[in-house]
Design a protein around this motif. Structure first.
Motif, PDB file in Angstrom:
ATOM      1  N   ARG A  42       0.634  -1.334  -0.063  1.00  0.00           N
ATOM      2  CA  ARG A  42       0.052   0.342  -0.004  1.00  0.00           C
ATOM      3  C   ARG A  42       1.157   1.096   0.019  1.00  0.00           C
ATOM      4  O   ARG A  42       1.695   1.146   0.552  1.00  0.00           O
ATOM      5  CB  ARG A  42      -0.907  -0.350   1.365  1.00  0.00           C
ATOM      6  CG  ARG A  42      -1.402   1.456   1.303  1.00  0.00           C
ATOM      7  CD  ARG A  42      -1.595   0.990   2.686  1.00  0.00           C
ATOM      8  NE  ARG A  42      -2.461  -0.421   3.809  1.00  0.00           N
ATOM      9  CZ  ARG A  42      -2.113  -1.046   4.791  1.00  0.00           C
ATOM     10  NH1 ARG A  42      -1.720   0.228   5.580  1.00  0.00           N
ATOM     11  NH2 ARG A  42      -2.061  -1.392   4.753  1.00  0.00           N
ATOM     12  N   ASP A  44       0.075   5.141   0.537  1.00  0.00           N
ATOM     13  CA  ASP A  44      -0.889   6.353   0.995  1.00  0.00           C
ATOM     14  C   ASP A  44       0.196   7.527   0.282  1.00  0.00           C
ATOM     15  O   ASP A  44       0.559   8.559   1.229  1.00  0.00           O
ATOM     16  CB  ASP A  44      -1.118   6.055   2.227  1.00  0.00           C
ATOM     17  CG  ASP A  44      -1.355   8.126   2.942  1.00  0.00           C
ATOM     18  OD1 ASP A  44      -2.203   8.550   1.998  1.00  0.00           O
ATOM     19  OD2 ASP A  44      -2.577   7.342   4.016  1.00  0.00           O
ATOM     20  N   ASP A  46      -1.459  10.269  -0.660  1.00  0.00           N
ATOM     21  CA  ASP A  46      -2.171  11.933   0.574  1.00  0.00           C
ATOM     22  C   ASP A  46      -1.362  11.798   1.176  1.00  0.00           C
ATOM     23  O   ASP A  46      -0.737  13.206   1.206  1.00  0.00           O
ATOM     24  CB  ASP A  46      -3.564  11.082   0.989  1.00  0.00           C
ATOM     25  CG  ASP A  46      -4.383  11.452  -0.009  1.00  0.00           C
ATOM     26  OD1 ASP A  46      -4.563  11.881  -1.322  1.00  0.00           O
ATOM     27  OD2 ASP A  46      -6.174  11.333  -0.120  1.00  0.00           O
ATOM     28  N   ALA A 119      -2.872  -1.565  -3.519  1.00  0.00           N
ATOM     29  CA  ALA A 119      -3.356  -0.177  -3.122  1.00  0.00           C
ATOM     30  C   ALA A 119      -3.081   1.461  -3.308  1.00  0.00           C
ATOM     31  O   ALA A 119      -1.585   1.436  -2.349  1.00  0.00           O
ATOM     32  CB  ALA A 119      -3.857  -0.419  -1.601  1.00  0.00           C
ATOM     33  N   THR A 121      -3.437   5.386  -1.905  1.00  0.00           N
ATOM     34  CA  THR A 121      -4.512   6.282  -1.229  1.00  0.00           C
ATOM     35  C   THR A 121      -3.746   7.268  -2.356  1.00  0.00           C
ATOM     36  O   THR A 121      -2.704   7.929  -2.000  1.00  0.00           O
ATOM     37  CB  THR A 121      -4.805   6.451  -0.272  1.00  0.00           C
ATOM     38  OG1 THR A 121      -4.946   5.228   0.337  1.00  0.00           O
ATOM     39  CG2 THR A 121      -5.980   6.732   0.438  1.00  0.00           C
ATOM     40  N   GLY A 124      -8.070  10.417  -1.672  1.00  0.00           N
ATOM     41  CA  GLY A 124      -9.208  10.031  -0.692  1.00  0.00           C
ATOM     42  C   GLY A 124      -9.414   9.517  -1.694  1.00  0.00           C
ATOM     43  O   GLY A 124     -10.817   8.349  -0.800  1.00  0.00           O
ATOM     44  N   GLY A 125      -9.480   8.721  -2.275  1.00  0.00           N
ATOM     45  CA  GLY A 125      -9.821   7.945  -4.202  1.00  0.00           C
ATOM     46  C   GLY A 125      -8.910   6.539  -3.528  1.00  0.00           C
ATOM     47  O   GLY A 125      -7.618   6.698  -3.216  1.00  0.00           O
ATOM     48  N   LEU A 126      -8.872   5.200  -3.597  1.00  0.00           N
ATOM     49  CA  LEU A 126      -8.351   3.727  -3.997  1.00  0.00           C
ATOM     50  C   LEU A 126      -7.987   3.419  -5.117  1.00  0.00           C
ATOM     51  O   LEU A 126      -8.868   3.595  -5.989  1.00  0.00           O
ATOM     52  CB  LEU A 126      -9.065   2.822  -2.667  1.00  0.00           C
ATOM     53  CG  LEU A 126      -8.192   1.346  -2.893  1.00  0.00           C
ATOM     54  CD1 LEU A 126      -6.771   2.556  -1.930  1.00  0.00           C
ATOM     55  CD2 LEU A 126      -9.249   0.704  -2.103  1.00  0.00           C
ATOM     56  N   PRO A 151     -11.485   4.108  -8.705  1.00  0.00           N
ATOM     57  CA  PRO A 151     -12.219   4.607  -8.450  1.00  0.00           C
ATOM     58  C   PRO A 151     -13.900   4.212  -9.096  1.00  0.00           C
ATOM     59  O   PRO A 151     -13.300   4.649 -10.556  1.00  0.00           O
ATOM     60  CB  PRO A 151     -12.031   5.553  -7.622  1.00  0.00           C
ATOM     61  CG  PRO A 151     -10.633   5.570  -6.897  1.00  0.00           C
ATOM     62  CD  PRO A 151     -10.483   5.515  -8.652  1.00  0.00           C
TER      63      PRO A 151
END
Length: 181
Positions: A42, A44, A46, A119, A121, A124-126, A151
């Protein structure tokens, strides 16, 4: 490792919440030939973008809508507005050119990259199942797989070739977008 070859196997990668694994192999004699394989659970983005923005310092801002420059509160008064709005860069203005550094792809080096991210991020979307498989050889990058689940039950996939044309990157290939909504 030797002067002719470097090989790193079973790499365990950790950056914040992100975990990954991978391998790197590079032949260094008779021209560079490198192969990189990385799998990450993953990312992130953001959080990374917020950290980058915080490290860059306060952004240029303009007074909030409805307020004027100089509307600061006097001692003992409440401020009329404490909001400011950052002025985004205009999308019609091209980024500044890097003087003396045109885009180029080495012709004397071969490389391959296999990147898989389960994944991501972003805003705010995946984004799921992001994949990139690329090979570089003879001044050209072959994108054999670029894909992701976006998304809204959407998928994007691309393949093709990237070359340097007049000091700029040029993509020649196919992009497919499927929207499930």
């Amino acid at each position: 490792a030797s002067p002719a070859m470097v090989e790193l196997k079973d790499l365990d990668l950790r950056l914040g919440e992100s975990r990954g694994s991978g391998a790197i192999a590079a032949k260094l004699q008779g021209g560079v030939n490198a192969a990189v394989q990385v799998s990450i659970n993953r990312l992130d983005l953001d959080r990374w973008l917020a950290a980058t923005a915080a490290a860059a310092g306060p952004a240029a801002s303009t007074p909030a809508q409805g307020s004027k420059a100089g509307d600061a509160a006097k001692p003992g008064e409440k401020a009329k507005s404490s909001r400011t709005a950052a002025v985004p860069a205009s999308p019609s203005v091209p980024p500044p050119a890097r003087a003396g550094k045109p885009f180029a792809i080495p012709k004397d080096m071969t490389a391959s990259l296999a990147l898989a991210v389960d994944a991501i991020t972003l805003r705010g979307g995946l984004i799921g199942q992001a994949r990139l498989k690329a090979e570089m050889s003879d001044g050209e990058i072959t994108l054999s797989q670029v894909s992701a689940q976006l998304p809204g039950s959407s998928d994007v996939a691309a393949f093709g070739f990237v070359t340097a044309a007049d000091g700029q990157p040029k993509f020649d290939g196919q992009t497919d977008v499927t929207v499930g909504d």
